[in-house]
Design an enzyme around this catalytic site. Structure first.
Site, PDB file in Angstrom:
ATOM      1  N   PRO A  82       0.842  -1.200   0.000  1.00 49.17           N
ATOM      2  CA  PRO A  82       0.000   0.000   0.000  1.00 49.17           C
ATOM      3  C   PRO A  82       0.874   1.246   0.000  1.00 49.17           C
ATOM      4  CG  PRO A  82       0.162  -0.885   2.226  1.00 49.17           C
ATOM      5  CD  PRO A  82       0.956  -1.815   1.338  1.00 49.17           C
TER       6      PRO A  82
ATOM      7  N   SER B  79       0.846   7.315 -10.317  1.00 47.25           N
ATOM      8  CA  SER B  79       1.187   8.307 -11.343  1.00 47.25           C
ATOM      9  C   SER B  79       1.687   7.637 -12.631  1.00 47.25           C
ATOM     10  CB  SER B  79       2.270   9.243 -10.809  1.00 47.25           C
ATOM     11  OG  SER B  79       3.426   8.501 -10.517  1.00 47.25           O
TER      12      SER B  79
ATOM     13  N   GLU C   6      -3.143   1.697 -13.899  1.00 49.23           N
ATOM     14  CA  GLU C   6      -4.239   2.652 -13.686  1.00 49.23           C
ATOM     15  C   GLU C   6      -3.565   3.967 -13.319  1.00 49.23           C
ATOM     16  OE1 GLU C   6      -7.468   3.030 -14.454  1.00 49.23           O
ATOM     17  OE2 GLU C   6      -7.593   0.972 -13.700  1.00 49.23           O
TER      18      GLU C   6
ATOM     19  N   CYS D 221      -8.180  10.275  -9.457  1.00 52.55           N
ATOM     20  CA  CYS D 221      -7.700  10.342 -10.842  1.00 52.55           C
ATOM     21  C   CYS D 221      -8.844  10.567 -11.823  1.00 52.55           C
ATOM     22  CB  CYS D 221      -6.906   9.093 -11.186  1.00 52.55           C
ATOM     23  SG  CYS D 221      -7.744   7.600 -10.717  1.00 52.55           S
TER      24      CYS D 221
ATOM     25  N   GLU E 224      -2.377  17.491 -13.962  1.00 49.91           N
ATOM     26  CA  GLU E 224      -3.373  16.898 -13.069  1.00 49.91           C
ATOM     27  C   GLU E 224      -3.331  17.701 -11.767  1.00 49.91           C
ATOM     28  OE1 GLU E 224      -4.757  12.357 -12.055  1.00 49.91           O
ATOM     29  OE2 GLU E 224      -2.629  12.768 -12.111  1.00 49.91           O
TER      30      GLU E 224
END
Ligand code: ADP
Length: 475
Positions: A174, A228, A249, A283, A378
């Site tokens: 994680p 990222s 992803e 995201c 972003e």
């Protein structure tokens, strides 16, 4: 004998465990817990145990794996409140959102528990009389994942659910900022009868070190990553060494488009849901708004009125809509983007104020131009830049003018336009008169530099399975 045994065990543990990692509440900077870190050898040991455990797990009937996953799902739901409090304390999102994430996260376990029983192969009509052809699906083997801090539960379950359903064993690293939720849900999996080596959570000396081990160790056959584009690209390169399967992803730059035939109130509602969830740190968050010239003023005014009602504060407090952002550097980056927009001629619709700690006041920026520097970044924060457009053609070019292709949103009631725009948008997901698209039943994923592969839905299981073709000859 006992002493020798204990001391050698201690030596192994000492070698495998480094200094623990402290976890901090972003709302007040308090340390709320510690989690163990493993040395390189400790991680390799975990991978080797995972390989042994995978064989037994894959040998179970799909129905049995399904039942254990169902039990895990139920335990997560039963512990919703505790998990939500852990999540808010380490991540910062408001408790109501954290409760939602627990249910959303659990939904992937339930969905894939059901899908486990339906990983069908095919029988293929044979082109020759003496042959019969079929396919079966088999688990890829040991799968691992690296997940981010913005959805500390759901980003794990979305990968662990299909991996375990398929018959893979699974190891997750994680995010270092939010590991408590991961340890908590993995503990519930143990209680549900999922063997401790079938599902493991590990942290190492650094994310780079774990990433390198995961992507180069020959036992691991699949790496799934959410984070990222920069890190995704590093991991894909590393995985190329022994042709590991990857699912990626990655980043997004979601356009949120409002056409002149849209219901403006509905669009504002969608914009609020899409932009400010998790303080803008997802995201799929709307990153840039394109609003038709003729309704620009009305939209901007109504949008800003709704934004001014948002309450910022500690996510554990009642009535808070936006918690802190995750870190000092995140806050600095968001502030930098706001300043840059303003420097280039954009302006906040309402006066803004600087907040202490990791809190940021949500802001709507007007008179933003598509060619301003920040439009390609972003933002990952509660900042909504609003751009004008006047023709559909110009709009589509601007919306697709990005290296990313994850989520996109548009509001219109013109059926012809809806089809044309939905087909023209170069994105993996399109919300049409809808600001929230994520669901365990639908394929989540991007095109271009937003990634490879799909999570959730029936497609999510295939990411963890190989198709094997069996050809029966001489018949
Ligand atoms: P974010 O900007 O959301 O933090 P990152 O891609 O930096 O995105 O982080 C997502 C996950 O990737 C986290 O678990 C982080 O620890 C991990 N990570 C960061 N750098 C690397 C790396 N070089 N190799 C492997 N994992 C990494």
């Amino acid at each position: 004998m006992k002493t020798i045994h204990n001391s050698s065990l201690l030596a192994v543990l000492k070698e495998q465990h480094q200094q623990p990692l402290s976890v901090v509440n972003p709302a007040n900077g308090e340390t709320i817990g510690q989690v163990p870190k493993l040395s390189k050898n400790g991680i390799i040991d975990a991978i080797e145990r995972s390989q042994v455990a995978q064989k037994d797990w894959a040998a179970l009937p799909a129905k049995t794996r399904s039942e254990r996953l169902q039990r895990w799902y139920q335990l997560i739901i039963e512990n919703q409140e505790d998990l939500a409090r852990i999540l808010t304390s380490e991540q910062g999102k408001p408790l109501a959102e954290a409760r939602g994430e627990v249910v959303y996260g659990a939904s992937f376990i339930q969905w894939f528990a059901e899908e486990a029983k339906r990983s069908y192969g095919e029988s293929i009509p044979s082109p020759s009389a003496d042959k019969r052809m079929v396919t079966v699906k088999q688990p890829v083997g040991v799968a691992c994942a690296i997940t981010p801090w913005n959805f500390p539960i759901a980003m794990i379950t979305r990968k662990a659910g299909p991996a375990l359903a398929a018959g893979c064993s699974f190891i997750v690293k994680p995010a270092e900022l939010t590991p408590l939720s991961a340890f908590a849900i993995v503990e519930l999996a143990r209680q549900a009868g999922i063997d401790k080596d079938v599902l493991q959570v590990v942290l190492g000396e650094s994310p780079q070190e774990v990433g390198e081990i995961f992507s180069t160790h020959p036992i691991i056959r699949k790496l799934s990553f959410t984070g990222s584009t920069r890190v995704g690209s590093i991991l894909m390169k590393q995985c190329a060494g022994d042709i590991k399967r990857t699912s990626m992803e990655l980043g997004g730059n979601a356009p949120f488009i409002v056409f002149d035939d849209a219901d403006i109130d509905e669009a504002v509602k969608g914009a609020m849901a899409s932009k400010f969830r998790n303080a803008g740190q997802t995201c799929v968050c709307a990153n840039r708004f394109y609003v038709h010239d003729s309704i620009y003023e009305e939209f901007v005014t109504k949008f800003d009125q709704a934004v001014q009602k948002l309450k910022v504060g500690n996510g554990l407090e009642q009535g808070v809509h936006l918690g802190p952002v995750i870190s000092e550097s995140a806050k600095a980056n968001i502030q930098f983007s706001i300043d840059k927009f303003v420097e280039q001629g954009a302006s906040p619709v309402s006066p803004t104020q600087q907040l202490d700690g990791l809190f940021i006041q949500p802001i709507v920026l007007r008179d933003v131009k598509h060619d301003m520097e920040g439009v390609q970044n972003e933002l990952f924060g509660p900042v909504a830049p609003v751009i004008r457009f006047s023709s559909d053609e110009e709009l589509i070019d601007m919306a697709n003018d990005t290296i990313y292709g994850l989520a996109s949103y548009f509001y219109s009631h013109n059926i012809k336009r809806i089809w044309k725009v939905a087909e023209a948008l170069q994105y993996g997901m399109v919300g049409i008169n809808e600001g929230m698209v994520s669901s365990e039943v639908a394929p989540f994923g991007g095109v271009k530099q937003s990634g490879i592969g799909r999570e959730g839905a029936r497609q999510g299981l295939d990411e963890y399975m190989d198709v094997k073709y069996l050809c029966f000859g001489g018949l």
